[in-house]
Design an enzyme around this catalytic site. Structure first.
Site, PDB file in Angstrom:
ATOM      1  CG  ASP B  51      -2.068  -1.016   1.038  1.00  8.26           C
ATOM      2  OD1 ASP B  51      -2.723  -0.974  -0.017  1.00  8.26           O
ATOM      3  OD2 ASP B  51      -2.285  -1.846   1.943  1.00  8.26           O
ATOM      4  CE1 TYR B 109       4.197  -6.928   3.709  1.00  8.28           C
ATOM      5  CE2 TYR B 109       3.636  -9.256   3.951  1.00  8.28           C
ATOM      6  CZ  TYR B 109       3.592  -8.076   3.231  1.00  8.28           C
ATOM      7  OH  TYR B 109       2.944  -8.031   2.024  1.00  8.28           O
TER       8      TYR B 109
END
Lengths: 247, 247
Positions: B51, B109
């Site tokens: 994003d 992540y």
């Protein structure tokens, strides 16, 4: 009452310290927020300018205001209203005769160099320099620059100055970690530096230490009857106004 | 020929990975430069989207091209043409059946947290979080999130997914230095994460560990018949797609 503030800023998104007809300056942003919070239009007066893209850890400025009762709370509120790339470090009361520029006794600049071709994360806050250079030559040149010299070859030709002699008290080149990256740091402490002087010195030093310019080029630039300005100007993003000292 | 590229980027100035009608995307910038250099319009296919404002250390994508003779030289040229906030780390040839998204076995992540109210220099590349939090509670919640769960409470309501069960293989919370600042790092390794999942998990963990939400709120979100989505979504700037693994 007169106050002295110390401010840290990331110069990436500003046209420099000084107010300009076009572009967003650090000075303008701080003046607007400060004037709002003390409810009176107030000018701020820095120790000196920094150019577009140049950062500060300890820039200083003075301003006049009616008495501020709680300086720590005032600083906190200022920081809430200022953008995230400008941070007021401290504010203290000073005598009315104090001037953030004229009262300076020493200034320290640091220049961070990281030997990488590309780094997406720290590219704006250090200078990436991928060419090999000779550290011994850097130290030799720094030794030559230390002391009292005519630095006319290391400032813009467009200047209204008449005197170009300045003293550099301390020069240092060391290896270290800068924002998590292994690199190098130039330190310069002096009684005053002219526009572009640090960047032109660093640019010239690196050119010579990388074999792009000769050692004689430096000697020529330092001669007192020199009319030439160095061809080398290091990028602004590695440069930090580190500390401003007063008596 | 099919190639797999690994890319690192600073997401600050992009609307995310994915091409959008408006805004500059990482995908668009790479496609344009790549198509120019191989002289043929070429699409690139990532392991997944990131994003706006989210970074990558090891995002991957595949593309098809006529054979590239010298991959190291090709990578060097690509990096010269790409902007300074996108860096191709490596490129290698893969079988024609390889798909950068479908062939993924694991993704990692990391989320960097620095406990400061303001930092002009690293504000876009870590999350500044000045509220006190309880590290023991963070570790307890992470332990609960590990394993096979219905994570429907940790993704956007606007989704075309039907299955929300995922496995998180590894969770870790540790202290360390991030871009020279002392802070904390969340690590998550799993078979796949949904949109906003990491940020919503981190946001919820921090809310509970800071006393803004109750521990029961997490249990409620993890219930398989849960229809609610968490109210907490951590800022994108601390999040890094760290590594994508293939067999």
């Amino acid at each position: 009452m007169r106050y002295l503030a110390t401010v840290s800023y990331n110069g990436t998104n500003y046209c420099g310290w000084q107010k300009q007809p076009q572009g967003l300056s650090v000075q303008m942003v701080i003046e607007d927020v400060l004037s709002g919070i003390i409810n009176q239009r107030t000018g701020i007066y820095a120790s000196g300018r920094t150019d577009a893209g140049v950062h500060a850890i300890g820039q200083t400025f003075h301003f006049d205001s009616k008495e501020i009762a709680d300086l720590s709370r005032f600083t906190y509120s200022l920081n809430l209203l200022l953008p995230s790339d400008i941070k007021i470090v401290s504010i203290k009361a000073v005598p009315a005769s104090f001037d953030a520029r004229k009262s300076v006794t020493k200034k320290e600049y640091r220049y961070f160099l990281v030997p990488r071709a590309k780094d997406p994360f720290i590219k704006n806050i250090v200078t990436l320099y991928a060419y090999p250079f000779d550290i011994k030559i850097i130290n030799e040149i720094l030794h030559k620059l230390q002391g009292f010299h005519n630095f006319k070859g290391f400032t813009s030709k467009k200047t209204d100055l008449f005197h170009f002699k300045r003293t550099i008290n301390l020069v240092e080149f060391s290896e270290g970690e800068y924002f998590g990256a292994t690199g190098f740091c130039f330190r310069f402490i002096g009684d005053g530096f002219m526009r572009y002087q640090i960047r032109m010195m660093v640019g010239t030093i690196l050119a010579i230490a990388s074999g792009k310019a000769s050692a004689a080029y430096l000697d020529q630039l330092l001669m007192s009857d020199n009319k030439e300005v160095t061809r080398y100007n290091a990028d602004p993003n590695g440069l930090y106004l580190w500390e401003v000292s007063y008596d």
